[in-house]
Design a protein around this motif. Structure first.
Motif, PDB file in Angstrom:
ATOM      1  N   ARG A  60     -13.441 -19.575  -4.339  1.00 47.32           N
ATOM      2  CA  ARG A  60     -13.324 -18.944  -5.655  1.00 47.32           C
ATOM      3  C   ARG A  60     -13.888 -17.525  -5.628  1.00 47.32           C
ATOM      4  NH1 ARG A  60     -14.510 -21.902 -11.366  1.00 47.32           N
ATOM      5  NH2 ARG A  60     -14.547 -20.042 -12.636  1.00 47.32           N
ATOM      6  N   LEU A  61     -14.952 -17.318  -4.879  1.00 51.35           N
ATOM      7  CA  LEU A  61     -15.525 -15.978  -4.731  1.00 51.35           C
ATOM      8  C   LEU A  61     -14.494 -15.028  -4.134  1.00 51.35           C
ATOM      9  CD1 LEU A  61     -17.871 -13.943  -4.767  1.00 51.35           C
ATOM     10  CD2 LEU A  61     -18.551 -14.848  -2.530  1.00 51.35           C
ATOM     11  N   LYS A  62     -13.816 -15.480  -3.098  1.00 52.30           N
ATOM     12  CA  LYS A  62     -12.776 -14.667  -2.464  1.00 52.30           C
ATOM     13  C   LYS A  62     -11.675 -14.334  -3.468  1.00 52.30           C
ATOM     14  CE  LYS A  62     -10.166 -13.133   1.055  1.00 52.30           C
ATOM     15  NZ  LYS A  62      -9.627 -11.881   0.613  1.00 52.30           N
ATOM     16  N   ASN A  64     -12.000 -14.179  -6.730  1.00 51.01           N
ATOM     17  CA  ASN A  64     -12.559 -13.238  -7.710  1.00 51.01           C
ATOM     18  C   ASN A  64     -12.618 -11.817  -7.159  1.00 51.01           C
ATOM     19  OD1 ASN A  64     -12.862 -15.161  -9.702  1.00 51.01           O
ATOM     20  ND2 ASN A  64     -14.999 -15.607  -9.192  1.00 51.01           N
ATOM     21  N   VAL A  65     -12.977 -11.687  -5.893  1.00 46.22           N
ATOM     22  CA  VAL A  65     -13.006 -10.353  -5.269  1.00 46.22           C
ATOM     23  C   VAL A  65     -11.579  -9.809  -5.158  1.00 46.22           C
ATOM     24  CG1 VAL A  65     -13.547  -9.073  -3.161  1.00 46.22           C
ATOM     25  CG2 VAL A  65     -15.195 -10.726  -4.063  1.00 46.22           C
ATOM     26  N   ASP A  66     -10.637 -10.656  -4.797  1.00 44.69           N
ATOM     27  CA  ASP A  66      -9.229 -10.227  -4.751  1.00 44.69           C
ATOM     28  C   ASP A  66      -8.761  -9.781  -6.132  1.00 44.69           C
ATOM     29  OD1 ASP A  66      -9.106 -10.769  -2.049  1.00 44.69           O
ATOM     30  OD2 ASP A  66      -8.078 -12.703  -2.289  1.00 44.69           O
ATOM     31  N   HIS A  67      -9.176 -10.518  -7.156  1.00 38.03           N
ATOM     32  CA  HIS A  67      -8.811 -10.167  -8.526  1.00 38.03           C
ATOM     33  C   HIS A  67      -9.450  -8.838  -8.935  1.00 38.03           C
ATOM     34  CE1 HIS A  67      -7.366 -10.846 -12.557  1.00 38.03           C
ATOM     35  NE2 HIS A  67      -8.579 -10.637 -13.029  1.00 38.03           N
ATOM     36  N   LEU A  68     -10.659  -8.593  -8.461  1.00 41.64           N
ATOM     37  CA  LEU A  68     -11.338  -7.322  -8.750  1.00 41.64           C
ATOM     38  C   LEU A  68     -10.523  -6.137  -8.238  1.00 41.64           C
ATOM     39  CD1 LEU A  68     -14.002  -5.928  -9.794  1.00 41.64           C
ATOM     40  CD2 LEU A  68     -14.782  -6.054  -7.416  1.00 41.64           C
ATOM     41  N   MET A  69      -9.828  -6.350  -7.133  1.00 35.88           N
ATOM     42  CA  MET A  69      -9.032  -5.268  -6.536  1.00 35.88           C
ATOM     43  C   MET A  69      -7.886  -4.823  -7.452  1.00 35.88           C
ATOM     44  SD  MET A  69     -10.678  -4.613  -3.896  1.00 35.88           S
ATOM     45  CE  MET A  69      -9.586  -3.418  -3.177  1.00 35.88           C
ATOM     46  N   THR A  70      -7.498  -5.671  -8.393  1.00 36.09           N
ATOM     47  CA  THR A  70      -6.412  -5.321  -9.319  1.00 36.09           C
ATOM     48  C   THR A  70      -6.932  -4.611 -10.571  1.00 36.09           C
ATOM     49  OG1 THR A  70      -6.473  -7.428 -10.518  1.00 36.09           O
ATOM     50  CG2 THR A  70      -5.061  -7.310  -8.542  1.00 36.09           C
ATOM     51  N   LEU A  71      -8.230  -4.501 -10.711  1.00 31.84           N
ATOM     52  CA  LEU A  71      -8.834  -3.919 -11.907  1.00 31.84           C
ATOM     53  C   LEU A  71      -8.295  -2.529 -12.264  1.00 31.84           C
ATOM     54  CD1 LEU A  71     -10.875  -4.243 -14.198  1.00 31.84           C
ATOM     55  CD2 LEU A  71     -12.643  -3.403 -12.638  1.00 31.84           C
ATOM     56  N   PRO A  72      -8.133  -1.622 -11.309  1.00 32.57           N
ATOM     57  CA  PRO A  72      -7.630  -0.290 -11.688  1.00 32.57           C
ATOM     58  C   PRO A  72      -6.235  -0.319 -12.313  1.00 32.57           C
ATOM     59  CG  PRO A  72      -8.487  -0.275  -9.446  1.00 32.57           C
ATOM     60  CD  PRO A  72      -8.463  -1.698  -9.889  1.00 32.57           C
ATOM     61  N   PHE A  73      -5.496  -1.382 -12.064  1.00 35.14           N
ATOM     62  CA  PHE A  73      -4.116  -1.473 -12.555  1.00 35.14           C
ATOM     63  C   PHE A  73      -3.996  -2.395 -13.763  1.00 35.14           C
ATOM     64  CE2 PHE A  73      -4.396  -0.995  -7.959  1.00 35.14           C
ATOM     65  CZ  PHE A  73      -3.947   0.314  -7.857  1.00 35.14           C
ATOM     66  N   ASN A  74      -5.134  -2.875 -14.244  1.00 37.55           N
ATOM     67  CA  ASN A  74      -5.163  -3.750 -15.405  1.00 37.55           C
ATOM     68  C   ASN A  74      -5.302  -2.882 -16.658  1.00 37.55           C
ATOM     69  OD1 ASN A  74      -5.952  -5.486 -17.525  1.00 37.55           O
ATOM     70  ND2 ASN A  74      -6.812  -6.953 -16.069  1.00 37.55           N
ATOM     71  N   PHE A 130     -18.355  -5.471   1.146  1.00 39.64           N
ATOM     72  CA  PHE A 130     -18.618  -6.894   0.971  1.00 39.64           C
ATOM     73  C   PHE A 130     -17.371  -7.693   1.296  1.00 39.64           C
ATOM     74  CE2 PHE A 130     -18.370 -10.782  -1.553  1.00 39.64           C
ATOM     75  CZ  PHE A 130     -19.508 -11.419  -1.114  1.00 39.64           C
ATOM     76  N   SER A 131     -17.476  -8.484   2.326  1.00 39.04           N
ATOM     77  CA  SER A 131     -16.370  -9.354   2.685  1.00 39.04           C
ATOM     78  C   SER A 131     -16.871 -10.787   2.617  1.00 39.04           C
ATOM     79  CB  SER A 131     -15.877  -9.025   4.092  1.00 39.04           C
ATOM     80  OG  SER A 131     -14.875  -9.924   4.469  1.00 39.04           O
ATOM     81  N   PRO A 132     -16.379 -11.567   1.633  1.00 44.05           N
ATOM     82  CA  PRO A 132     -16.871 -12.943   1.490  1.00 44.05           C
ATOM     83  C   PRO A 132     -16.691 -13.780   2.754  1.00 44.05           C
ATOM     84  CG  PRO A 132     -15.379 -12.386  -0.312  1.00 44.05           C
ATOM     85  CD  PRO A 132     -15.379 -11.234   0.640  1.00 44.05           C
ATOM     86  N   SER A 133     -15.670 -13.457   3.539  1.00 43.83           N
ATOM     87  CA  SER A 133     -15.425 -14.248   4.748  1.00 43.83           C
ATOM     88  C   SER A 133     -16.519 -14.043   5.801  1.00 43.83           C
ATOM     89  CB  SER A 133     -14.062 -13.878   5.336  1.00 43.83           C
ATOM     90  OG  SER A 133     -14.018 -12.509   5.661  1.00 43.83           O
ATOM     91  N   HIS A 134     -17.244 -12.927   5.695  1.00 39.42           N
ATOM     92  CA  HIS A 134     -18.315 -12.664   6.667  1.00 39.42           C
ATOM     93  C   HIS A 134     -19.674 -13.187   6.202  1.00 39.42           C
ATOM     94  CE1 HIS A 134     -15.401  -9.403   7.866  1.00 39.42           C
ATOM     95  NE2 HIS A 134     -15.536 -10.118   8.962  1.00 39.42           N
TER      96      HIS A 134
END
Length: 154
Positions: A60-62, A64-74, A130-134
């Motif tokens: 879910r964290l991953k 949410n971070v992916d969703h954050l990447m769309t923020l400038p286009f929201n 910040f990379s959740p996978s790491h």
């Protein structure tokens, strides 16, 4: 050569004395718009931290971070930022008549484009730092997100 002297005189007498006050007046809405971008980024990352602290779910964290990447286009979330700059419309009307400033909408649109670009840069930098996978230790994830957020905001 024949135009230079009258143009110089016109600028010196009719424009230069007002530049400082004009810039100060225009910077109010511009500054508040960029402050709103900063606050929006801060709020969105804080929501990611809170969600992770409740769920402790790396998947879910991953997301949410992916969703954050769309923020400038929201457009809905960015709208309050853009509205702060719309105050320039009123301020520039006076300049339009006094100094023949045209293309007010272009000035506002470019400012809003810069705001979107700033948000794009912020979320991209956040993702790179910040990379959740790491993240091996989920106990330190919230702290790491907070540190990365503060680094981006700096």
């Amino acid at each position: 050569a024949s135009v230079s002297e009258p143009a110089q005189k016109c600028c010196t007498e009719n424009i230069q004395p007002f530049l400082t006050s004009i810039l100060e007046e225009l910077m109010g809405p511009v500054s508040s718009g960029f402050t709103e971008v900063r606050l929006l980024f801060d709020k969105e990352v804080n929501e990611i931290i809170q969600d992770f602290q409740k769920t402790n779910d790396m998947t879910r964290l991953k997301e949410n971070v992916d969703h954050l990447m769309t923020l400038p286009f929201n457009a809905v979330k960015m709208e309050p930022c853009y509205l702060k700059v719309n105050l320039l419309q009123e301020l520039l009307q006076d300049l339009k008549s006094r100094f023949k400033v045209y293309h007010i909408d272009f000035v506002i649109q470019r400012t809003q484009n810069f705001m979107q670009e700033l948000m794009e840069n912020a979320v991209y930098t956040f993702e790179q730092l910040f990379s959740p996978s790491h993240q091996a230790d989920s106990a330190k994830v919230a702290t790491t997100i907070e540190k990365v957020k503060l680094r981006v905001l700096k």
